[in-house]
Design a protein around this motif. Structure first.
Motif, PDB file in Angstrom:
ATOM      1  N   ARG A 385       0.834  -1.209   0.000  1.00 35.39           N
ATOM      2  CA  ARG A 385       0.000   0.000   0.000  1.00 35.39           C
ATOM      3  C   ARG A 385       0.870   1.261   0.000  1.00 35.39           C
ATOM      4  O   ARG A 385       0.680   2.175  -0.802  1.00 35.39           O
ATOM      5  N   PHE A 386       1.808   1.314   0.934  1.00 36.57           N
ATOM      6  CA  PHE A 386       2.587   2.528   1.114  1.00 36.57           C
ATOM      7  C   PHE A 386       3.588   2.729  -0.034  1.00 36.57           C
ATOM      8  O   PHE A 386       3.833   3.856  -0.457  1.00 36.57           O
ATOM      9  N   LEU A 387       4.171   1.647  -0.530  1.00 34.15           N
ATOM     10  CA  LEU A 387       5.126   1.751  -1.626  1.00 34.15           C
ATOM     11  C   LEU A 387       4.444   2.257  -2.893  1.00 34.15           C
ATOM     12  O   LEU A 387       4.881   3.237  -3.512  1.00 34.15           O
ATOM     13  N   LEU A 388       3.352   1.595  -3.277  1.00 30.46           N
ATOM     14  CA  LEU A 388       2.656   2.016  -4.486  1.00 30.46           C
ATOM     15  C   LEU A 388       2.004   3.379  -4.309  1.00 30.46           C
ATOM     16  O   LEU A 388       1.903   4.164  -5.265  1.00 30.46           O
ATOM     17  N   GLY A 389       1.569   3.685  -3.091  1.00 29.29           N
ATOM     18  CA  GLY A 389       1.014   5.014  -2.831  1.00 29.29           C
ATOM     19  C   GLY A 389       2.055   6.093  -3.061  1.00 29.29           C
ATOM     20  O   GLY A 389       1.753   7.167  -3.605  1.00 29.29           O
ATOM     21  N   SER A 390       3.291   5.825  -2.656  1.00 32.05           N
ATOM     22  CA  SER A 390       4.380   6.783  -2.881  1.00 32.05           C
ATOM     23  C   SER A 390       4.693   6.926  -4.369  1.00 32.05           C
ATOM     24  O   SER A 390       4.946   8.032  -4.855  1.00 32.05           O
ATOM     25  N   VAL A 391       4.648   5.813  -5.092  1.00 30.00           N
ATOM     26  CA  VAL A 391       4.955   5.837  -6.525  1.00 30.00           C
ATOM     27  C   VAL A 391       3.923   6.677  -7.275  1.00 30.00           C
ATOM     28  O   VAL A 391       4.270   7.585  -8.055  1.00 30.00           O
ATOM     29  N   VAL A 392       2.636   6.376  -7.069  1.00 28.37           N
ATOM     30  CA  VAL A 392       1.609   7.090  -7.840  1.00 28.37           C
ATOM     31  C   VAL A 392       1.500   8.543  -7.398  1.00 28.37           C
ATOM     32  O   VAL A 392       1.293   9.444  -8.223  1.00 28.37           O
ATOM     33  N   GLY A 393       1.652   8.804  -6.110  1.00 27.37           N
ATOM     34  CA  GLY A 393       1.606  10.186  -5.639  1.00 27.37           C
ATOM     35  C   GLY A 393       2.767  10.999  -6.186  1.00 27.37           C
ATOM     36  O   GLY A 393       2.587  12.129  -6.653  1.00 27.37           O
ATOM     37  N   GLY A 394       3.970  10.427  -6.115  1.00 23.07           N
ATOM     38  CA  GLY A 394       5.139  11.129  -6.633  1.00 23.07           C
ATOM     39  C   GLY A 394       5.054  11.347  -8.131  1.00 23.07           C
ATOM     40  O   GLY A 394       5.430  12.423  -8.635  1.00 23.07           O
TER      41      GLY A 394
END
Length: 491
Positions: A385-394
Motif C-alpha cells: 500500500r505505502f510503496l505504491l502510494g508513494s509511486v503514484v503520488g510522486g
C-alpha cells in the motif's frame, strides 16, 4: 439536604476498606472463625512480589455472572468520567457438544477484563512519549497522564485494546490495578465489588508464566498471548466448549477513519515519492521539489489535528529508541528539513538526501502499523500500500510540474498495479459500494489524463484525482483494521 442512603455496593466497598487482609485474618482468628488447618486465602496476596514475580489478575469464569459490579466499582473508585471504565464485561457464545444422545445446548460465558499488566507490554514499547511505566517491584503497568500527548497509538499496539482515548481530556487512560489501594493492603475496586469473588489478585512467576502462555490465548477469540505475555489467568473447572465466538463484535472491521492520519499518510508519501522520482529520473526539477515539499508540510500539519493534546507534539520523539511513531516523526522531520534546503538552495545533494530520508520515513510509517500485529496491517499488505502510494503520488506530482512522458508512464503503471492489487488482495469489498466505485473511477480518470499528454490544468486534475483516490483507499486501511482484543462489546 443530601441523601443519607447508600447502595449495597457502596456499603460493601466501605466494609472492605476498613481492614487489610492481615487484619481481617486477625479478626477471624480472634473470633475463632479462621480455619484450623490449611491456607487462609484472601482476594489479594499477603506479601509483595519477590524478584522475578509480579501481581496479576486471576478470574474464575465459573463464578462470573456478568453482573458488572466490577465495572461500576472501577468507575466509582477511580472517579472516572461518564461512560468511562477501565474494566469491561464481554460475552462468549456457542453451544455445548452433543453427547449421549442429547442434542447440543446453547452456551454463553461472561468474561470480565481489564488491563492484563503484560510481561512485555506493547503499549509501553510503542508509546512515543514514554507515558507508560512498568513497576519493577509489582509489575503493574501504569499510564502517566502528564506525559501523554493523546496520539492514541497505544490503543493500536495493545492487542487487547485496553487503553481507551478520553476525548474530553485529550489523553489515553487505563487500569493500574488500583495500585494506590494495593500499596495500602486494600483490594482493587473490581476485586472488592465482585459478589462471587470471581476476581482476585495473585502473584505470578514471570519466567514460568511466559513459558506457560506460549501458543495459547487468554480466552477463545482473544489474540495470541505470545504478543505481550498477559499475566491475567482465566480459570474454569467446568471447561469451555470449542467454537465459541464473541458476541457483539465485528472482527476485522468497524474501526475509525482517522481523517488527519489519512491526509498525513497520503500527502507525505506523495511528497517522498516526488523527491525519489526526481532523483531517479535525474531531473532536478525545482517546481517538482517545491510542490512535493508543500504536500509534505501539509501532511505533517494535518497529523497534528489527530492529537488530543497538539500543544505537546514536541514530545513525540522522546521514545525514539523503541517507538516506531517517534522514528516516523524523526525521519519525516529530517526529510522536510532536507527538502526545504533543496528547494531554497536549488542544490542537488540535499535533494538526493531528502529522497533517502523520504524512503526511510515511508518505511517507518509502514512499520508503525506493522508493529501492532493487526492482521490487515501485516508487512506485505501495508508495505505494498505505502510503496505504491508513494509511486503514484510522486508520479502525479512530477506530471503536474512538467514531468512529461516518463512521469505519465510511471503514473499509469503504478495506478494499474495498485488498483489491480487492491481488487485482488484486499479481502472485503468497500462497505459503501458507491465509495468503492469512486475510488476506481478516480484512478481510471487519472490514467486516462496521463495518457493524453495533458497540459498543466489537466495534469493538476490528475493529481487531485490520484490524491482523492488514495485518501479513499487509506480511509479503508483504517476502517478495516479494528479487531476485538477480548470477547464482547466495549461497554
Amino acid at each position: 439536604m443530601p441523601s443519607t442512603h447508600t447502595t449495597p455496593l457502596e456499603r460493601y466497598l466501605a466494609e472492605q476498606a476498613d481492614l487489610t487482609p492481615v487484619e481481617r485474618f486477625a479478626v477471624a482468628h480472634d473470633a475463632g472463625t479462621a480455619p484450623d488447618a490449611g491456607i487462609w486465602q484472601d482476594r489479594i496476596p499477603l506479601t509483595r512480589p519477590q524478584p522475578g514475580q509480579q501481581y496479576a489478575f486471576d478470574v474464575n469464569l465459573d463464578t462470573c455472572t456478568g453482573c458488572k459490579a466490577c465495572v461500576t466499582a472501577c468507575h466509582n473508585v477511580n472517579g472516572l468520567d461518564e461512560g468511562e471504565s477501565f474494566r469491561t464485561v464481554g460475552l462468549l457464545k456457542g453451544a455445548t457438544p452433543a453427547k449421549a444422545g442429547l442434542p447440543a445446548q446453547p452456551f454463553q460465558q461472561t468474561v470480565t477484563a481489564a488491563c492484563h499488566h503484560c510481561v512485555d507490554p506493547a503499549c509501553l514499547a510503542g508509546c512515543p512519549t514514554n507515558a507508560y511505566e512498568k513497576d519493577l517491584v509489582t509489575g503493574i503497568v501504569a499510564h502517566i497522564e502528564g506525559r501523554c500527548l493523546g496520539c492514541g497509538y497505544c490503543t493500536w499496539t495493545c492487542p487487547y485494546e485496553v487503553p481507551q482515548f478520553n476525548s474530553a481530556r485529550g489523553v489515553v487512560r487505563k487500569c493500574d490495578m488500583c495500585s494506590d489501594r494495593l500499596s495500602e493492603g486494600q483490594d482493587p475496586g473490581c476485586v472488592s465489588a465482585c459478589p462471587n469473588g470471581a476476581i482476585t489478585i495473585t502473584v505470578v512467576d514471570t519466567a514460568a508464566h511466559s513459558r506457560e502462555v506460549k501458543g495459547h490465548t487468554l480466552v477463545p477469540t482473544a489474540p495470541p498471548s505470545d504478543i505481550t505475555v498477559p499475566t491475567t489467568t482465566y480459570r474454569s473447572d467446568w471447561g469451555l466448549p470449542d467454537g465459541l465466538t464473541a458476541a457483539g463484535t465485528a472482527p476485522g472491521g468497524g474501526g475509525r477513519s482517522h481523517e488527519p492520519l489519512v491526509a498525513m499518510l497520503v500527502l507525505t508519501q506523495a511528497s517522498a515519492g516526488a523527491f525519489v522520482l526526481d532523483a531517479v529520473l535525474s531531473r532536478h526539477h525545482r517546481s517538482t521539489l517545491a510542490l512535493g515539499l508543500v504536500l509534505g508540510l501539509a501532511g505533517l500539519t494535518a497529523s497534528i489535528l489527530h492529537l488530543g493534546r497538539p500543544e505537546r507534539a514536541w514530545r513525540a520523539m522522546n521514545g525514539i529508541r523503541h517507538s516506531w511513531l517517534s522514528r516516523e516523526v524523526a525521519t519525516l522531520g529530517l526529510f522536510t528539513a532536507l527538502a526545504s534546503a533543496a528547494v531554497v538552495t536549488g542544490w542537488r545533494v540535499p535533494a538526493i538526501a531528502a529522497a533517502v530520508a523520504g524512503v526511510a520515513g515511508v518505511a517507518c510509517s509502514a512499520m508503525l502499523y506493522v508493529a501492532t500485529r493487526r492482521p490487515s496491517w501485516g508487512a506485505s499488505l501495508t508495505g505494498v500500500r505505502f510503496l505504491l502510494g508513494s509511486v503514484v503520488g510522486g508520479a502525479a506530482v512530477a506530471l503536474t510540474t512538467g514531468g512529461g512522458h516518463a512521469a505519465a508512464m510511471v503514473l499509469v503503471a503504478g495506478l494499474a498495479a495498485k488498483l489491480a492489487w487492491e481488487s485482488s488482495v484486499v479481502l472485503r469489498p468497500f462497505p459503501l459500494p458507491a465509495i468503492g466505485r469512486a475510488r476506481y473511477a478516480l484512478g481510471a480518470a487519472a490514467m486516462v489524463v496521463a495518457l493524453s499528454a495533458p497540459g498543466a490544468a489537466l495534469a493538476l486534475v490528475a493529481l487531485v484525482a490520484v490524491l482523492a483516490g488514495e485518501m479513499i483507499e487509506r480511509t479503508r486501511f483504517f476502517v478495516d483494521a479494528s479487531w476485538t482484543g477480548m470477547p464482547g462489546p466495549k461497554t
